[in-house]
Scaffold this active site. Structure first.
Site, PDB file in Angstrom:
ATOM      1  CG  ASP A 259      -1.755   1.154   1.412  1.00  0.00           C
ATOM      2  OD1 ASP A 259      -2.617   1.332   0.539  1.00  0.00           O
ATOM      3  OD2 ASP A 259      -1.600   1.913   2.394  1.00  0.00           O
ATOM      4  CD  GLU A 301      -2.507   2.379  -3.309  1.00  0.00           C
ATOM      5  OE1 GLU A 301      -3.522   3.060  -3.487  1.00  0.00           O
ATOM      6  OE2 GLU A 301      -1.769   2.534  -2.318  1.00  0.00           O
TER       7      GLU A 301
HETATM    8  C1  GLC Z   1      -3.915   3.619  -0.150  1.00  0.00           C
HETATM    9  C2  GLC Z   1      -5.302   3.065   0.016  1.00  0.00           C
HETATM   10  C3  GLC Z   1      -6.216   4.127   0.536  1.00  0.00           C
HETATM   11  C4  GLC Z   1      -5.671   4.669   1.836  1.00  0.00           C
HETATM   12  C5  GLC Z   1      -4.211   5.098   1.704  1.00  0.00           C
HETATM   13  C6  GLC Z   1      -3.574   5.339   3.033  1.00  0.00           C
HETATM   14  O1  GLC Z   1      -3.852   4.584  -1.126  1.00  0.00           O
HETATM   15  O2  GLC Z   1      -5.759   2.544  -1.204  1.00  0.00           O
HETATM   16  O3  GLC Z   1      -7.515   3.643   0.710  1.00  0.00           O
HETATM   17  O4  GLC Z   1      -6.446   5.765   2.236  1.00  0.00           O
HETATM   18  O5  GLC Z   1      -3.436   4.099   1.067  1.00  0.00           O
HETATM   19  O6  GLC Z   1      -3.215   4.141   3.664  1.00  0.00           O
END
Ligand code: GLC
Length: 612
Positions: A259, A301
């Site tokens: 993430d 991500e």
């Molecule tokens: C990522 C997640 C999102 C979250 C962020 C902070 O972008 O997809 O939902 O708010 O991380 O952890």
């Protein structure tokens, strides 16, 4: 030496020198590196035999996750089935959806009301009690594996919750724990950072620091104020987070979604995004995985433009992530929906199609987050389209303010300064199903269903791994109940995070219902995709110009098979100006047709394969 040790040693030897080199470059700390290696061995020995077998199989077949029958679905455990045991009982439904990779949204312990949908983890070794236990998770992984499914989870590595033990001990004044975060006793350095670091949540969580009056310190909080950024310049943080990663690998995870990875390294005077050290860390993580648990793949991500996403694949010799989200294509898809013009999408797909085959993208129409309008504005401006005005248009379109639009949804982080609102809503609501039903307009409903199906068909035509959003397979609509929940009301992303409607899912069996049409349509498309050679990785993929901006053509060729997907993004029937010799089988309807300037219905599509 027992055989098992030999396997570990061999893998370690393969990566040791590079791993050590990178570790020393970053941390210059021999004893911490030795500790890391000892723990790699420990996690290896603790790994179940069944998982070790999976490792060996996948080492022999490293492309296992690229097969064309791979189909993911992301879901919230509580929304979908109450808890982990509930998910165990619903695996048959997921199989019926042809899903073989289940992405569980964050499920680790997190403070209620200060959790960012679970992305503020307070304990990496504990499942949120209402969702079950770690044993339930491991059991779910086991059941998934028995059914030929994979399990994916989020590894939230940029930050912890303010209630994580480290954070609490830092607040209690333990210096060692303070050094795991970024603390400052005055605003001098925070102010310096603010000069160069953009904001993630400009309206819901402005700024990148939070003042803690109790201890008279600022702490770095790039995301929400209760999500404290970890300091990866501290090798203790890196080691411990790697142990957490391996702990989950040993619970049976197949895919680890890292993430918010671009944010994990901070340097004053920079944007604190995508710094070179981030890549060093991801590369180390990749090697650590290959040493201990090679069955596990990394999904990065990186919600950014292609130039920033692609480096996270690393190089062919030194790979980093196995898969990345195809985020610009996703955003450009919705731009094409709103404009009925696929020129930008074609350019975007050309960029992706030119990348090496080794790069695997995860394709999706939408996910649990908002849709940000990260488009190629340089190209748009050559066509006379200006960034701010266009974002305004897109948001007006998807909130149904434009006459031609039946779309419903909500803005997200509407920033009055940059006018940079993003967008939330389910696929079905964005396609107009919600509005058509509210208006009891059967024609509009037909059109909306067609559009929804066409978009899924287009998504399934792309190379990579398709990831469905739970509920989309039955056309679930926006859920506005979050507005009554004080813990959710300020975060409109909850509009597309509603509870799964099992009663509606029942209607999937009725082929005339909205649910039945979408469900059976998707099922059919997925089965074709799994079976036809042209969809396999390694196919040659190009866009195909049909001289009509509303229609996107995607050509796929593999082993002598020739396939053309035509997708009409406009609400008007269009002619695809093209000629191809021979006969073509339309795979979705089973009809045979000629390709002489074919007519494509409003929001219609064709999946055409040349008859050999
Ligand atoms: C990522 C997640 C999102 C979250 C962020 C902070 O972008 O997809 O939902 O708010 O991380 O952890």
């Amino acid at each position: 030496m027992p055989r098992a040790d030999e396997i570990f040693q061999k893998r370690l030897e393969k990566h040791h020198d590079e791993l050590r080199w990178l570790y020393m470059e970053l941390y210059g700390n021999d004893s911490m590196f030795a500790e890391l290696c000892d723990n790699l061995y420990r996690f290896y020995t603790e790994r179940k035999e069944t998982l070790k077998r999976r490792d060996q199989q996948r080492e022999k077949q490293p492309d296992w996750f690229k097969k064309s029958d791979m189909l993911g679905m992301m879901l919230y455990i509580d929304n979908f089935a109450g808890n982990l045991k509930g998910v165990q009982k619903r695996l048959d439904y997921l199989s019926e959806c042809n899903v073989n990779c289940v992405h569980l949204m964050p499920f680790l312990d997190t403070p209620k009301g200060r959790s960012d949908g679970g992305y503020a983890v307070s304990d990496f070794r504990k499942v949120r009690p209402d969702l079950g236990t770690m044993e339930d998770l491991a059991k779910l992984a086991e059941l998934c594996h028995e059914k030929g499914m994979n399990l994916c989870m989020d590894f939230v590595m940029n930050h912890t919750s303010e209630e994580h033990e480290w954070a609490r001990r830092a607040v209690a004044g333990e210096g060692e724990y303070m050094s795991r975060y970024f603390f400052y006793d005055n605003d001098r350095i925070p102010k310096e950072y603010e000069k160069t670091v953009p904001q993630v949540f400009p309206t819901t969580a402005p700024g990148n620091f939070t003042w803690l009056p109790r201890i008279s310190h600022y702490v770095m909080t790039t995301f929400y104020l209760y999500q404290w950024d970890l300091n990866y310049a501290n090798p203790r943080v890196f080691n411990e987070m790697m142990y957490n990663f391996l702990y989950f690998a040993n619970q049976g995870m197949d895919v680890i979604r890292i993430d918010a990875v671009p944010y994990i390294w901070k340097t004053l005077g920079t944007s604190c995004r995508n710094l070179p050290q981030v890549h060093t860390i991801v590369r180390m993580m990749r090697m650590i995985g290959e040493i201990v648990c090679p069955a596990v793949v990394l999904l990065g991500e990186v919600v950014m433009e292609p130039e920033k996403v692609v480096p996270y694949f690393g190089t062919v010799e030194k790979p980093e992530c196995h898969m990345l989200y195809n985020v610009t294509t996703m955003a450009t898809t919705w731009h094409s929906v709103a404009t009925g013009d696929t020129r930008l999408l074609r350019r975007q797909m050309d960029i992706v199609n030119r990348l090496p085959d080794e790069y695997t993208f995860l394709n999706y129409l939408r996910c649990h987050d908002d849709i940000g309008w990260g488009l190629d504005y340089a190209t748009l401006s050559q066509w006379g389209i200006k960034e701010i005005a266009h974002k305004q248009y897109l948001n007006d379109y998807f909130t149904g303010k434009i006459a031609s639009s039946n779309s419903c949804g909500e803005l997200y982080n509407d920033d009055p300064v940059t006018k940079d609102a993003r967008f939330c809503g389910t696929t079905a609501s964005m396609c107009g199903i919600e509005q058509a039903q509210a208006d009891r307009d059967p024609n509009a409903l037909e059109e909306a269903i067609d559009q929804d199906l066409m978009l899924h068909a287009y998504m399934l035509t792309q190379s990579g791994i398709p990831m469905l959003y739970s509920g989309d397979e039955i056309g679930q609509l926006n859920d506005y109940t979050y507005r009554e929940d004080p813990e959710k009301v300020s975060d409109s992303r909850y509009v597309h995070r509603g509870a799964f409607q099992w009663a509606l899912a029942e209607k999937r069996k009725d082929k005339n219902s909205v649910q039945g049409r979408l469900f059976s349509g998707l099922q059919k498309l997925e089965k074709i995709r799994a079976k036809e050679t042209v969809f396999s990785s390694g196919a040659n993929v190009y866009t195909y110009d049909v001289h009509t901006d509303a229609i996107l053509g995607i050509l796929r060729e593999k082993d002598g098979d020739w396939f053309l997907g035509l997708f009409n993004f406009s609400g008007m029937g269009q002619t695809a100006w093209m000629q191809e010799e021979g006969s073509f089988s339309e795979l979705f309807t089973g009809k045979t047709m000629k390709l002489e300037n074919p007519y494509v219905a409003p929001h219609g599509f064709y999946w055409l394969k040349r008859v050999r």
